[in-house]
Design a protein around this motif. Structure first.
Motif, PDB file in Angstrom:
ATOM      1  N   GLY A 141      -5.511  57.320 -13.702  1.00  0.00           N
ATOM      2  CA  GLY A 141      -4.968  58.586 -14.304  1.00  0.00           C
ATOM      3  C   GLY A 141      -6.349  60.175 -13.253  1.00  0.00           C
ATOM      4  N   PRO A 142      -5.325  61.104 -12.803  1.00  0.00           N
ATOM      5  CA  PRO A 142      -7.001  62.457 -11.835  1.00  0.00           C
ATOM      6  C   PRO A 142      -7.662  62.520 -13.594  1.00  0.00           C
ATOM      7  CG  PRO A 142      -5.176  63.319 -13.059  1.00  0.00           C
ATOM      8  CD  PRO A 142      -4.419  61.786 -13.215  1.00  0.00           C
ATOM      9  N   PRO A 143      -9.096  63.069 -12.647  1.00  0.00           N
ATOM     10  CA  PRO A 143      -9.632  63.718 -14.196  1.00  0.00           C
ATOM     11  C   PRO A 143      -9.343  64.303 -15.172  1.00  0.00           C
ATOM     12  CG  PRO A 143     -10.397  63.443 -11.250  1.00  0.00           C
ATOM     13  CD  PRO A 143      -9.302  62.859 -11.430  1.00  0.00           C
ATOM     14  N   GLY A 144     -10.615  63.766 -15.476  1.00  0.00           N
ATOM     15  CA  GLY A 144      -9.753  65.016 -17.157  1.00  0.00           C
ATOM     16  C   GLY A 144      -8.578  63.899 -17.755  1.00  0.00           C
ATOM     17  N   ALA A 145      -7.687  63.300 -17.519  1.00  0.00           N
ATOM     18  CA  ALA A 145      -6.479  62.938 -18.384  1.00  0.00           C
ATOM     19  C   ALA A 145      -6.942  62.058 -18.942  1.00  0.00           C
ATOM     20  CB  ALA A 145      -5.714  61.620 -16.969  1.00  0.00           C
ATOM     21  N   THR A 146      -5.860  62.136 -20.117  1.00  0.00           N
ATOM     22  CA  THR A 146      -6.103  61.136 -20.700  1.00  0.00           C
ATOM     23  C   THR A 146      -5.463  59.463 -20.414  1.00  0.00           C
ATOM     24  OG1 THR A 146      -5.331  63.264 -22.537  1.00  0.00           O
ATOM     25  CG2 THR A 146      -4.871  60.321 -23.186  1.00  0.00           C
ATOM     26  N   ARG A 147      -6.637  58.985 -21.275  1.00  0.00           N
ATOM     27  CA  ARG A 147      -6.389  57.427 -20.917  1.00  0.00           C
ATOM     28  C   ARG A 147      -6.514  56.763 -21.902  1.00  0.00           C
ATOM     29  NH1 ARG A 147     -11.676  57.106 -16.539  1.00  0.00           N
ATOM     30  NH2 ARG A 147     -10.893  58.380 -15.114  1.00  0.00           N
ATOM     31  N   PRO A 148      -5.769  55.533 -21.345  1.00  0.00           N
ATOM     32  CA  PRO A 148      -5.400  54.726 -23.185  1.00  0.00           C
ATOM     33  C   PRO A 148      -6.701  54.175 -22.881  1.00  0.00           C
ATOM     34  CG  PRO A 148      -4.386  53.719 -21.115  1.00  0.00           C
ATOM     35  CD  PRO A 148      -4.859  55.283 -20.142  1.00  0.00           C
ATOM     36  N   SER A 149      -6.781  53.891 -24.544  1.00  0.00           N
ATOM     37  CA  SER A 149      -8.059  52.995 -25.254  1.00  0.00           C
ATOM     38  C   SER A 149      -7.555  52.469 -25.717  1.00  0.00           C
ATOM     39  CB  SER A 149      -8.519  54.475 -26.117  1.00  0.00           C
ATOM     40  OG  SER A 149      -7.892  54.956 -27.076  1.00  0.00           O
ATOM     41  N   LEU A 150      -8.962  51.337 -26.522  1.00  0.00           N
ATOM     42  CA  LEU A 150      -8.042  50.177 -27.101  1.00  0.00           C
ATOM     43  C   LEU A 150      -9.660  50.634 -28.641  1.00  0.00           C
ATOM     44  CD1 LEU A 150      -8.046  47.285 -24.746  1.00  0.00           C
ATOM     45  CD2 LEU A 150      -6.053  48.807 -26.359  1.00  0.00           C
ATOM     46  N   MET A 151      -8.132  49.828 -29.888  1.00  0.00           N
ATOM     47  CA  MET A 151      -9.635  49.645 -31.105  1.00  0.00           C
ATOM     48  C   MET A 151      -9.126  48.362 -31.395  1.00  0.00           C
ATOM     49  SD  MET A 151     -11.021  51.334 -33.132  1.00  0.00           S
ATOM     50  CE  MET A 151     -10.071  53.328 -33.386  1.00  0.00           C
ATOM     51  N   VAL A 152     -10.788  47.716 -31.282  1.00  0.00           N
ATOM     52  CA  VAL A 152     -10.635  46.118 -30.777  1.00  0.00           C
ATOM     53  C   VAL A 152     -11.312  46.195 -32.318  1.00  0.00           C
ATOM     54  CG1 VAL A 152     -10.381  45.757 -28.632  1.00  0.00           C
ATOM     55  CG2 VAL A 152     -12.470  46.105 -29.395  1.00  0.00           C
ATOM     56  N   HIS A 153     -11.415  44.996 -33.350  1.00  0.00           N
ATOM     57  CA  HIS A 153     -11.941  44.697 -34.415  1.00  0.00           C
ATOM     58  C   HIS A 153     -12.533  43.901 -33.998  1.00  0.00           C
ATOM     59  CE1 HIS A 153      -9.702  47.829 -36.972  1.00  0.00           C
ATOM     60  NE2 HIS A 153      -8.665  47.523 -36.105  1.00  0.00           N
ATOM     61  N   VAL A 154     -13.724  43.287 -34.538  1.00  0.00           N
ATOM     62  CA  VAL A 154     -14.741  42.555 -34.239  1.00  0.00           C
ATOM     63  C   VAL A 154     -15.582  42.052 -35.327  1.00  0.00           C
ATOM     64  CG1 VAL A 154     -16.804  41.597 -32.869  1.00  0.00           C
ATOM     65  CG2 VAL A 154     -15.484  43.239 -32.021  1.00  0.00           C
ATOM     66  N   GLY A 155     -15.164  41.198 -36.013  1.00  0.00           N
ATOM     67  CA  GLY A 155     -15.220  41.242 -37.436  1.00  0.00           C
ATOM     68  C   GLY A 155     -15.087  42.041 -38.527  1.00  0.00           C
ATOM     69  N   SER A 156     -15.879  43.164 -38.895  1.00  0.00           N
ATOM     70  CA  SER A 156     -15.246  43.754 -39.605  1.00  0.00           C
ATOM     71  C   SER A 156     -16.346  45.211 -39.519  1.00  0.00           C
ATOM     72  CB  SER A 156     -16.633  43.842 -41.007  1.00  0.00           C
ATOM     73  OG  SER A 156     -18.071  43.879 -40.514  1.00  0.00           O
ATOM     74  N   ARG A 157     -16.022  45.156 -37.759  1.00  0.00           N
ATOM     75  CA  ARG A 157     -16.139  46.269 -36.788  1.00  0.00           C
ATOM     76  C   ARG A 157     -15.502  46.541 -35.855  1.00  0.00           C
ATOM     77  NH1 ARG A 157     -19.549  46.599 -31.939  1.00  0.00           N
ATOM     78  NH2 ARG A 157     -19.810  44.649 -32.498  1.00  0.00           N
ATOM     79  N   ALA A 158     -14.755  47.812 -36.369  1.00  0.00           N
ATOM     80  CA  ALA A 158     -13.981  48.671 -35.430  1.00  0.00           C
ATOM     81  C   ALA A 158     -14.589  49.484 -34.194  1.00  0.00           C
ATOM     82  CB  ALA A 158     -13.026  49.429 -36.295  1.00  0.00           C
ATOM     83  N   VAL A 159     -13.946  49.383 -32.923  1.00  0.00           N
ATOM     84  CA  VAL A 159     -14.503  49.957 -31.827  1.00  0.00           C
ATOM     85  C   VAL A 159     -13.238  50.301 -30.962  1.00  0.00           C
ATOM     86  CG1 VAL A 159     -16.038  49.057 -29.636  1.00  0.00           C
ATOM     87  CG2 VAL A 159     -17.021  48.243 -31.574  1.00  0.00           C
ATOM     88  N   LEU A 160     -13.875  51.196 -30.550  1.00  0.00           N
ATOM     89  CA  LEU A 160     -12.984  51.944 -29.578  1.00  0.00           C
ATOM     90  C   LEU A 160     -13.332  52.227 -28.424  1.00  0.00           C
ATOM     91  CD1 LEU A 160     -10.232  54.170 -29.432  1.00  0.00           C
ATOM     92  CD2 LEU A 160     -11.802  55.667 -29.233  1.00  0.00           C
ATOM     93  N   LEU A 161     -12.413  51.671 -27.423  1.00  0.00           N
ATOM     94  CA  LEU A 161     -13.057  51.397 -26.393  1.00  0.00           C
ATOM     95  C   LEU A 161     -12.223  52.046 -25.063  1.00  0.00           C
ATOM     96  CD1 LEU A 161     -14.092  47.555 -25.945  1.00  0.00           C
ATOM     97  CD2 LEU A 161     -14.759  48.858 -26.005  1.00  0.00           C
ATOM     98  N   THR A 162     -13.054  52.602 -23.499  1.00  0.00           N
ATOM     99  CA  THR A 162     -11.683  53.034 -22.632  1.00  0.00           C
ATOM    100  C   THR A 162     -11.568  51.610 -22.145  1.00  0.00           C
ATOM    101  OG1 THR A 162     -13.725  53.359 -21.298  1.00  0.00           O
ATOM    102  CG2 THR A 162     -13.194  55.067 -22.587  1.00  0.00           C
ATOM    103  N   PRO A 163     -10.534  52.189 -20.593  1.00  0.00           N
ATOM    104  CA  PRO A 163      -9.858  51.100 -20.054  1.00  0.00           C
ATOM    105  C   PRO A 163     -11.320  50.982 -19.402  1.00  0.00           C
ATOM    106  CG  PRO A 163      -8.946  52.987 -19.953  1.00  0.00           C
ATOM    107  CD  PRO A 163     -10.067  53.766 -20.783  1.00  0.00           C
ATOM    108  N   GLU A 164     -12.239  51.623 -19.006  1.00  0.00           N
ATOM    109  CA  GLU A 164     -13.606  50.850 -17.745  1.00  0.00           C
ATOM    110  C   GLU A 164     -14.156  49.599 -19.014  1.00  0.00           C
ATOM    111  OE1 GLU A 164     -12.696  54.927 -15.715  1.00  0.00           O
ATOM    112  OE2 GLU A 164     -12.311  53.792 -17.927  1.00  0.00           O
ATOM    113  N   GLU A 165     -14.470  50.445 -20.219  1.00  0.00           N
ATOM    114  CA  GLU A 165     -15.376  49.621 -20.936  1.00  0.00           C
ATOM    115  C   GLU A 165     -14.515  48.334 -21.562  1.00  0.00           C
ATOM    116  OE1 GLU A 165     -17.950  53.612 -23.276  1.00  0.00           O
ATOM    117  OE2 GLU A 165     -16.078  52.431 -24.676  1.00  0.00           O
ATOM    118  N   SER A 166     -13.198  48.231 -21.555  1.00  0.00           N
ATOM    119  CA  SER A 166     -12.260  47.290 -21.868  1.00  0.00           C
ATOM    120  C   SER A 166     -12.884  46.311 -20.698  1.00  0.00           C
ATOM    121  CB  SER A 166     -11.355  47.396 -21.997  1.00  0.00           C
ATOM    122  OG  SER A 166     -11.174  48.615 -23.162  1.00  0.00           O
ATOM    123  N   ARG A 167     -12.993  46.792 -19.809  1.00  0.00           N
ATOM    124  CA  ARG A 167     -13.283  45.283 -18.457  1.00  0.00           C
ATOM    125  C   ARG A 167     -14.896  44.790 -18.058  1.00  0.00           C
ATOM    126  NH1 ARG A 167     -10.902  47.562 -13.045  1.00  0.00           N
ATOM    127  NH2 ARG A 167      -9.004  47.217 -12.576  1.00  0.00           N
TER     128      ARG A 167
END
Length: 247
Positions: free
Chosen positions: A19-45
């Motif tokens: 999306g354009p700058p400032g737009a809401t981007r889809p995120s992923l809440m991933v679970h690694v063991g007992s830890r939950a991490v919220l990742l942006t699209p760039e962080e997921s890549r």
């Protein structure tokens, strides 16, 4: 890694997901063991393709992305399915560019579209819990790109028989026919009877040159090719004249 061009299918997916700058981007809440991490699209890549990528985190990213994409209603905006495609794209560039180098007649946009369709088709068949889910999606897209490219290169254009025959049978008027500069023309006029030739035959032979100077003609060869045997029937009268001279 960036997309292949502003007008490409991959670039449109980039614009839709990021999306354009400032737009809401889809995120992923991933679970690694007992830890939950919220990742942006760039962080997921980065977790999938970065220099310090973690196989466990990468498998969690694919699992969550595929699972959320399947939960989406088919009449929705499909942002989750596009996110999966977007995550696959970096794994396709090497083969995409290789195909385009091998076969320049293959259209890049068509090739990218085939890859996207392959990912969307495989999305409903892969197992989200498989550690190699991402690899399977990438393989499906790569295989489809190669299959499409090979199919296109085997296609043979169909000749327009009617247009080809018309162009071949058409004759230019005598005054429009090109004449060899400083050459000779041979005209054979048929005799006034039904047998023999039925039309005037014209041969043209240019003067050969060597070093910018005229070296003579090969008129004897022309006459020899056009002459008749002593015992053969007369087929016409042979006339030699300089090219462009009046008849």
């Amino acid at each position: 890694m960036t997309s292949t061009g502003a007008g490409s299918v991959f670039a449109r997916i980039d614009l839709t997901v990021l999306g354009p700058p400032g737009a809401t981007r889809p995120s992923l809440m991933v679970h690694v063991g007992s830890r939950a991490v919220l990742l942006t699209p760039e962080e997921s890549r980065k977790a999938l393709y970065g220099p310090r990528r973690d196989a466990t985190l990468g498998a969690a990213v694919w699992r969550q992305a595929v699972t959320e994409a399947r939960r989406e209603p088919r009449d929705g905006d499909d942002i989750g399915r596009l996110l999966v495609v977007w995550l696959v794209l970096p794994g396709l560039y090497r083969n995409l560019y290789r195909i385009l180098r091998l076969w320049r007649q293959v259209d890049q946009a068509d090739l990218e579209a085939e890859a996207v369709l392959a990912v969307l088709a495989a999305l409903d068949a892969v197992d989200p819990d498989d550690p190699d889910t991402g690899g399977r999606l990438i393989k499906e897209a790569v295989n489809r790109m190669w299959a499409y490219a090979k199919r296109v290169t085997r296609e043979i254009p169909v000749v327009d028989i009617g247009a080809f025959a018309e162009a071949r049978n058409s004759t230019a008027p005598t005054e429009e026919r090109p004449r060899p500069p400083e050459g000779w023309e041979v005209h054979i006029t048929p005799p006034p009877r039904r047998e023999g030739l039925y039309a005037t035959i014209r041969f043209a032979e240019p003067h050969p040159r060597r070093g910018g100077r005229r070296t003579g003609t090969r008129l004897p060869d022309m006459v020899f090719r056009a002459r008749r045997h002593e015992e053969a029937d007369l087929i016409g009268t042979l006339v030699l004249r300089p090219a462009g001279a009046r008849r």
